[in-house]
Design an enzyme around this catalytic site. Sequence first.
Site, PDB file in Angstrom:
ATOM      1  CG  HIS A  71     -10.352 -23.339 -14.891  1.00 50.46           C
ATOM      2  ND1 HIS A  71     -10.133 -24.470 -15.577  1.00 50.46           N
ATOM      3  CD2 HIS A  71      -9.399 -22.476 -15.636  1.00 50.46           C
ATOM      4  CE1 HIS A  71      -8.897 -24.608 -16.463  1.00 50.46           C
ATOM      5  NE2 HIS A  71      -8.801 -23.264 -16.359  1.00 50.46           N
ATOM      6  CG  ASN A 144      -6.292 -26.611 -19.227  1.00 46.31           C
ATOM      7  OD1 ASN A 144      -6.830 -26.719 -17.973  1.00 46.31           O
ATOM      8  ND2 ASN A 144      -6.179 -25.978 -20.062  1.00 46.31           N
ATOM      9  CG  HIS A 335       0.837 -19.631  -8.341  1.00 46.92           C
ATOM     10  ND1 HIS A 335       0.951 -19.363  -9.571  1.00 46.92           N
ATOM     11  CD2 HIS A 335       1.537 -18.687  -7.357  1.00 46.92           C
ATOM     12  CE1 HIS A 335       1.594 -18.444  -9.642  1.00 46.92           C
ATOM     13  NE2 HIS A 335       2.294 -18.028  -8.439  1.00 46.92           N
TER      14      HIS A 335
HETATM   15 FE1  HDD Z   1      -5.358 -20.909 -15.944  1.00 48.91          FE
HETATM   16  C1  HDD Z   1      -7.133 -20.986 -13.141  1.00 48.91           C
HETATM   17  C2  HDD Z   1      -5.109 -24.194 -16.383  1.00 48.91           C
HETATM   18  C3  HDD Z   1      -3.432 -20.613 -18.878  1.00 48.91           C
HETATM   19  C4  HDD Z   1      -4.842 -17.518 -15.525  1.00 48.91           C
HETATM   20  N1  HDD Z   1      -6.036 -22.425 -14.980  1.00 48.91           N
HETATM   21  C5  HDD Z   1      -6.977 -22.325 -13.901  1.00 48.91           C
HETATM   22  C6  HDD Z   1      -7.436 -23.375 -13.500  1.00 48.91           C
HETATM   23  C7  HDD Z   1      -6.802 -24.347 -14.431  1.00 48.91           C
HETATM   24  C8  HDD Z   1      -5.799 -23.605 -15.178  1.00 48.91           C
HETATM   25  C9  HDD Z   1      -6.758 -25.958 -14.148  1.00 48.91           C
HETATM   26  C10 HDD Z   1      -8.464 -23.590 -12.304  1.00 48.91           C
HETATM   27  C11 HDD Z   1      -7.350 -24.055 -10.922  1.00 48.91           C
HETATM   28  C12 HDD Z   1      -8.400 -24.373  -9.727  1.00 48.91           C
HETATM   29  O1  HDD Z   1      -9.073 -25.505  -9.968  1.00 48.91           O
HETATM   30  O2  HDD Z   1      -8.656 -23.531  -9.089  1.00 48.91           O
HETATM   31  N2  HDD Z   1      -4.470 -21.882 -17.158  1.00 48.91           N
HETATM   32  C13 HDD Z   1      -4.270 -23.480 -16.973  1.00 48.91           C
HETATM   33  C14 HDD Z   1      -3.694 -23.877 -18.116  1.00 48.91           C
HETATM   34  C15 HDD Z   1      -3.258 -23.035 -18.968  1.00 48.91           C
HETATM   35  C16 HDD Z   1      -3.660 -21.854 -18.241  1.00 48.91           C
HETATM   36  C17 HDD Z   1      -3.310 -25.704 -18.238  1.00 48.91           C
HETATM   37  C18 HDD Z   1      -2.289 -23.005 -20.183  1.00 48.91           C
HETATM   38  C19 HDD Z   1      -1.333 -24.039 -20.163  1.00 48.91           C
HETATM   39  N3  HDD Z   1      -4.336 -19.186 -16.889  1.00 48.91           N
HETATM   40  C20 HDD Z   1      -3.672 -19.492 -18.191  1.00 48.91           C
HETATM   41  C21 HDD Z   1      -3.000 -18.083 -18.208  1.00 48.91           C
HETATM   42  C22 HDD Z   1      -3.387 -17.215 -17.332  1.00 48.91           C
HETATM   43  C23 HDD Z   1      -4.175 -17.984 -16.533  1.00 48.91           C
HETATM   44  C24 HDD Z   1      -2.118 -17.751 -19.589  1.00 48.91           C
HETATM   45  C25 HDD Z   1      -3.048 -15.746 -17.280  1.00 48.91           C
HETATM   46  C26 HDD Z   1      -2.105 -15.255 -17.541  1.00 48.91           C
HETATM   47  N4  HDD Z   1      -5.820 -19.407 -14.704  1.00 48.91           N
HETATM   48  C27 HDD Z   1      -5.511 -18.231 -14.529  1.00 48.91           C
HETATM   49  C28 HDD Z   1      -6.265 -17.136 -13.454  1.00 48.91           C
HETATM   50  C29 HDD Z   1      -7.063 -18.483 -12.855  1.00 48.91           C
HETATM   51  C30 HDD Z   1      -6.910 -19.650 -13.769  1.00 48.91           C
HETATM   52  C31 HDD Z   1      -7.214 -16.142 -13.735  1.00 48.91           C
HETATM   53  C32 HDD Z   1      -8.568 -18.269 -12.813  1.00 48.91           C
HETATM   54  C33 HDD Z   1      -8.972 -18.767 -11.245  1.00 48.91           C
HETATM   55  C34 HDD Z   1      -7.721 -19.020 -10.681  1.00 48.91           C
HETATM   56  O3  HDD Z   1      -6.479 -18.896 -11.462  1.00 48.91           O
HETATM   57  O4  HDD Z   1      -7.357 -19.273  -9.238  1.00 48.91           O
HETATM   58  O5  HDD Z   1      -5.257 -16.781 -12.668  1.00 48.91           O
END
Ligand code: HDD
Length: 677
Positions: A71, A144, A335
């Site tokens: 993202h 999402n 978060h």
């Molecule tokens: Fe995630 C970012 C949505 C599964 C780990 N995620 C992130 C963002 C969105 C989502 C919209 C961007 C937020 C922003 O605009 O700053 N993610 C989802 C959805 C998931 C999902 C809808 C499944 C239902 N994500 C998911 C899993 C993991 C992560 C299973 C790890 C265990 N996601 C992250 C992250 C991010 C992230 C690595 C990257 C940047 C951030 O968090 O701030 O922690």
Amino acid sequence: MANENRKNEQLDTFRVNDNGKTLTTNQGVKVSEDEFSLKAGERGPTIMEDFHFREKMTHFDHERIPERIVHARGFAAHGEFQVYESMKEYTKAHFLQDPSVKTPVFVRFSTVAGSRGSAETVRDARGFATKFYTQEGNYDLVGNNIPVFFIQDAIKFPDLVHALKPEPHNEIPQAQSAHDTFWDFIANNQESAHMVMWAMSDRAIPRSFRMMEGFGVHTFRFVNEQGKATFVKFHWKPLLGTHSLVWDEAQKIAGKDPDFHRRDLWESIEMGNFPEYELGVQLLAEEDEFKFDFDILDPTKLWPEEDIPVKIIGKMTLNRNVDNVFAETEQAAFHAGQVVPGIDFTNDPLLQGRLFSYTDTQLIRLGGPNFHELPINRPVCPFHNNQRDGYGRQTINRGQVSYHKNSLANNTPAPASEAEGGYVHYQEKIEGRKIRSRSESFRDFFSQATMFWNSMSEPEKQHIIKAFSFELGKVKSKSVQQQVVDMFANVSLELASSFAEAIGAAPPAGEGSRVTKSSPALSQLNTVKSPITRKAGVIIGEGFNGSEVLAVLNALNSAGIQTEVISGHLGSIKGADDTELEAVHTFLTADSVLFDALYAAGGSAGSAESKQQTAYFINEAFSHYKPLGATHEGISWIEENQLDNYPGVVTGENMSQFAEDFTEAIAVHRHWDRKLV
Ligand code: HDD
């Protein structure tokens, strides 16, 4: 008490306007010269004591922070949320009680795979992350635009992302899933089938952030004052309906305007066309947990809206652009684990893993544990605890005591009881052995993928077949291609056979699916159709019929359609009656893919080059199933290209009738019944 301006007021205390001010160092010392470094002689070396040079350069050298691991490419806006009616029966969350309370929100939309500078119209899921600044603390709904996910357990997330991202040996391809490692992951992790169907559908190429749905994906819990819990799934429904681009157009926009989605959001808000989304919830009583043929904790499953209706409970309006993208959009830390009393988690193993990952990632991305103090992340309610120090600490906590329990500060800050608003985790009874395994109830990977396929209209099915054919056509490994063909035979033989043929693979080995269920809510053909905020390009030449064309433009504008004039040159284009229209695009600066519709308004067709460009524009728009309108000489431009007499091609002599018919054609969005020859 309404707190509609609290976040804005808070941000205001951090806003600075440098315009008209004297240049100073970060220490506040006025700078006398900013073009020449301090040197030993006019042609001599730069001197270390030049503190202004050192500070300016050091700051610059450190301006970049790590982009989000996923993202990374995103854009955000401020707004507010209001509940329509009290949700007291289900949740005690304060911001869902009183329709008069306006809760400030910050929403960041994003693609998933691409780097921070990548194009926005790529085939991908879109992030839809909402931060509610409630009076009880921040609540983040990090969703999402697709209601299910690729994997069932968070421990596979690093694998999924490694497979999706550019391949490590050559860092190709950027922001795309059309490559070997992604499809190898899919074929070998078949729980992904359902989300892949969404990712290959039109949902993955939205027309606008303003025209896509949002989903919390996981099953969460609402908890009311009495401690009673209800399972809940969250939905955002755009008031403009859910609309998409076509694939060829999406790829071209990626080059013509890589900022297409952020520009659309930014401009809409600047023009006062505030994007609106209704919040919907699907509610399920705890006692009904096991009534379905899927596990409600499985994030690869959705709850069909026809079985569990979406109750619309409130509306979010995005009404303010950010002042500074880095300070707000880039530093925003979402978060999935940030909840408020009345909202709780479930044992969805994907959600459980997310609860760890989000704070962890901010620590590296934002450089330490004080990211909650960044203006965009601060709650609008007070916060007090014994956490101290760390990089970039801004709060000046006074006093001697930073521990609990204590007597020197009367044991404060003190925990609050549940009645006083303290967050008490839902006391779910849990029994089990520590075990690395997956519940049998998560085993059915294909039924809902087939349900999705069954729910698609014919054009949507064709788009999905083409998307598979494109993506797998880019895969080099024949073995991976074949594995994917065989995997999707479990979803639909028709689908798998069609793309197998297109990519030269063997016909699928499987037997196909017996699932006949469909869910009409999943088809975008059944969405809201509206002309509002659609952009029509108006192709015009000198000597056009001034009064009549103006009448058409006025009628289109009053229907909410934006019109922008395209001509052979920029600036004033004169009508036959001395009317003037301002051309804001030429054929060089614009392209048909940047508009929802084209109106050939006539006048002189101009030079041979202009004629050729006009033909190119209207033919391309036609091939993307877009509405075309023509009056006056414009009609002959359409006729010369043999595009008249097709659905969605509107020509007219009577201007008010034409404007009405063209508006209707624009509202339809795309004319799929136009059989292309
Ligand atoms: Fe995630 C970012 C949505 C599964 C780990 N995620 C992130 C963002 C969105 C989502 C919209 C961007 C937020 C922003 O605009 O700053 N993610 C989802 C959805 C998931 C999902 C809808 C499944 C239902 N994500 C998911 C899993 C993991 C992560 C299973 C790890 C265990 N996601 C992250 C992250 C991010 C992230 C690595 C990257 C940047 C951030 O968090 O701030 O922690």
